[in-house]
Design a protein around this motif. Sequence first.
Motif, PDB file in Angstrom:
ATOM      1  N   PRO A   1      71.705 -46.584  49.825  1.00 33.80           N
ATOM      2  CA  PRO A   1      70.903 -46.199  48.655  1.00 33.80           C
ATOM      3  C   PRO A   1      69.506 -45.751  49.054  1.00 33.80           C
ATOM      4  O   PRO A   1      68.994 -46.110  50.118  1.00 33.80           O
ATOM      5  N   ILE A   2      68.882 -44.982  48.184  1.00 32.85           N
ATOM      6  CA  ILE A   2      67.501 -44.552  48.373  1.00 32.85           C
ATOM      7  C   ILE A   2      66.601 -45.482  47.567  1.00 32.85           C
ATOM      8  O   ILE A   2      66.726 -45.581  46.343  1.00 32.85           O
ATOM      9  N   VAL A   3      65.719 -46.178  48.249  1.00 34.49           N
ATOM     10  CA  VAL A   3      64.809 -47.120  47.597  1.00 34.49           C
ATOM     11  C   VAL A   3      63.565 -46.373  47.130  1.00 34.49           C
ATOM     12  O   VAL A   3      62.959 -45.613  47.896  1.00 34.49           O
ATOM     13  N   VAL A   4      63.204 -46.570  45.869  1.00 35.00           N
ATOM     14  CA  VAL A   4      62.022 -45.918  45.299  1.00 35.00           C
ATOM     15  C   VAL A   4      61.180 -46.964  44.580  1.00 35.00           C
ATOM     16  O   VAL A   4      61.679 -48.015  44.170  1.00 35.00           O
ATOM     17  N   PRO A   5      59.891 -46.693  44.395  1.00 33.93           N
ATOM     18  CA  PRO A   5      59.054 -47.610  43.606  1.00 33.93           C
ATOM     19  C   PRO A   5      59.322 -47.442  42.111  1.00 33.93           C
ATOM     20  O   PRO A   5      59.782 -46.384  41.658  1.00 33.93           O
ATOM     21  N   LEU A   6      59.020 -48.479  41.366  1.00 26.57           N
ATOM     22  CA  LEU A   6      59.259 -48.459  39.921  1.00 26.57           C
ATOM     23  C   LEU A   6      58.573 -47.278  39.252  1.00 26.57           C
ATOM     24  O   LEU A   6      59.134 -46.664  38.340  1.00 26.57           O
ATOM     25  N   HIS A   7      57.371 -46.937  39.685  1.00 25.84           N
ATOM     26  CA  HIS A   7      56.644 -45.863  38.996  1.00 25.84           C
ATOM     27  C   HIS A   7      57.379 -44.534  39.072  1.00 25.84           C
ATOM     28  O   HIS A   7      57.213 -43.667  38.202  1.00 25.84           O
ATOM     29  N   ALA A   8      58.226 -44.353  40.105  1.00 20.96           N
ATOM     30  CA  ALA A   8      58.965 -43.103  40.248  1.00 20.96           C
ATOM     31  C   ALA A   8      60.066 -42.964  39.194  1.00 20.96           C
ATOM     32  O   ALA A   8      60.578 -41.862  38.973  1.00 20.96           O
ATOM     33  N   ALA A   9      60.423 -44.067  38.542  1.00 16.21           N
ATOM     34  CA  ALA A   9      61.468 -44.038  37.513  1.00 16.21           C
ATOM     35  C   ALA A   9      60.894 -43.882  36.110  1.00 16.21           C
ATOM     36  O   ALA A   9      61.637 -43.889  35.126  1.00 16.21           O
ATOM     37  N   ILE A  10      59.561 -43.733  36.037  1.00 16.65           N
ATOM     38  CA  ILE A  10      58.873 -43.668  34.746  1.00 16.65           C
ATOM     39  C   ILE A  10      58.251 -42.289  34.556  1.00 16.65           C
ATOM     40  O   ILE A  10      57.672 -41.727  35.476  1.00 16.65           O
ATOM     41  N   GLU A  11      58.384 -41.773  33.350  1.00 12.87           N
ATOM     42  CA  GLU A  11      57.768 -40.483  33.024  1.00 12.87           C
ATOM     43  C   GLU A  11      56.938 -40.649  31.764  1.00 12.87           C
ATOM     44  O   GLU A  11      57.418 -41.163  30.741  1.00 12.87           O
ATOM     45  N   GLN A  12      55.673 -40.245  31.828  1.00 11.45           N
ATOM     46  CA  GLN A  12      54.779 -40.321  30.667  1.00 11.45           C
ATOM     47  C   GLN A  12      54.961 -39.081  29.808  1.00 11.45           C
ATOM     48  O   GLN A  12      54.855 -37.956  30.296  1.00 11.45           O
ATOM     49  N   ARG A  13      55.236 -39.283  28.526  1.00 12.21           N
ATOM     50  CA  ARG A  13      55.380 -38.178  27.587  1.00 12.21           C
ATOM     51  C   ARG A  13      54.423 -38.410  26.421  1.00 12.21           C
ATOM     52  O   ARG A  13      54.791 -38.990  25.405  1.00 12.21           O
ATOM     53  N   ASN A  14      53.176 -37.992  26.627  1.00 17.00           N
ATOM     54  CA  ASN A  14      52.101 -38.272  25.671  1.00 17.00           C
ATOM     55  C   ASN A  14      51.976 -39.787  25.503  1.00 17.00           C
ATOM     56  O   ASN A  14      51.738 -40.478  26.465  1.00 17.00           O
TER      57      ASN A  14
END
Length: 294
Positions: free
Chosen positions: A264-277
């Motif tokens: 698996p590719i390990v990523v930080p939590l912030h990479a799974a979050i997208e701000q939409r306004n």
Amino acid sequence: MALDYYKVIHGTLVAVSYQPDGDSIRFVADDPDQFGELHRGHQVIPSRRDGSVQLRLEGIDAPETHYGKAKQPLGDAARDALLSTLGFASWDFEADGATVEMTSPEAVSATILTKAADVHGRPISYLFRDGVIPHDDGDVVPLGGNLFYESANCKMVSSGDAYPLCYSSTPRAHRSALREAARHARAHSLGVWGQDESELFSLVDAASIGIHGALIYPKLFRRCTDYLKQALAAQVDYNLADWLRDNPSEDDKLFIEHGGRSRPIVVPLHAAIEQRNARIAFMPDLTELVFIEK
């Protein structure tokens, strides 16, 4: 299901004067010395009052009843579901609505299967009602097959009263079983799945995700709550992803497990979050998340 081995510890569950929730409860071991043989077992320190320790139930995360003063929708329902699943017939609360004043019966016999404590000294446990585990205290036994589905952990996910919360330390076979249980509950809109808004939710203030706000994945709720306390109090122009990036202790590492065996590719939590306004999109499938154990 592949077999994984755990230490058997018999004891009783207690709730009076404590604040249980949907994924943790106090446990009094018949033989507290058994904790000493666990990984990080030296950090398990029984209460001087009654000898109890706080359990961390492996593989599940229930809506919060008291993360500080923050509370989620369905938190009380998850707590009540766990108490009922474990064999408590009735209970009352003190004026704060969280501290248990009485239960019937006063205590419930139970067994945990565990092999480690977490960094806070909580035995990471699969929890079973009395009589389910036909082994002596201290035995090391396999956990797989039908026995796994008898755990309170799996039952809470199967009923939709808790989300799955799998770590890299959770055996792969157990992650798979919890994933399938959660998907079945989600397909039938049981419990949390009938209200979950983790995929896209408003995050303006604490009320946005509070008791009358959006129900979101509890680990994400805890990170959002910490973010709101710090960012809004400081009146800084932050969004959640930026804040996580700047606070590594909150920026959990994770990977997505689809069922394959490729690395698996390990990523930080912030990479799974997208701000939409003013809204947050949390993009992963919640049943496929695996967090890296700290």
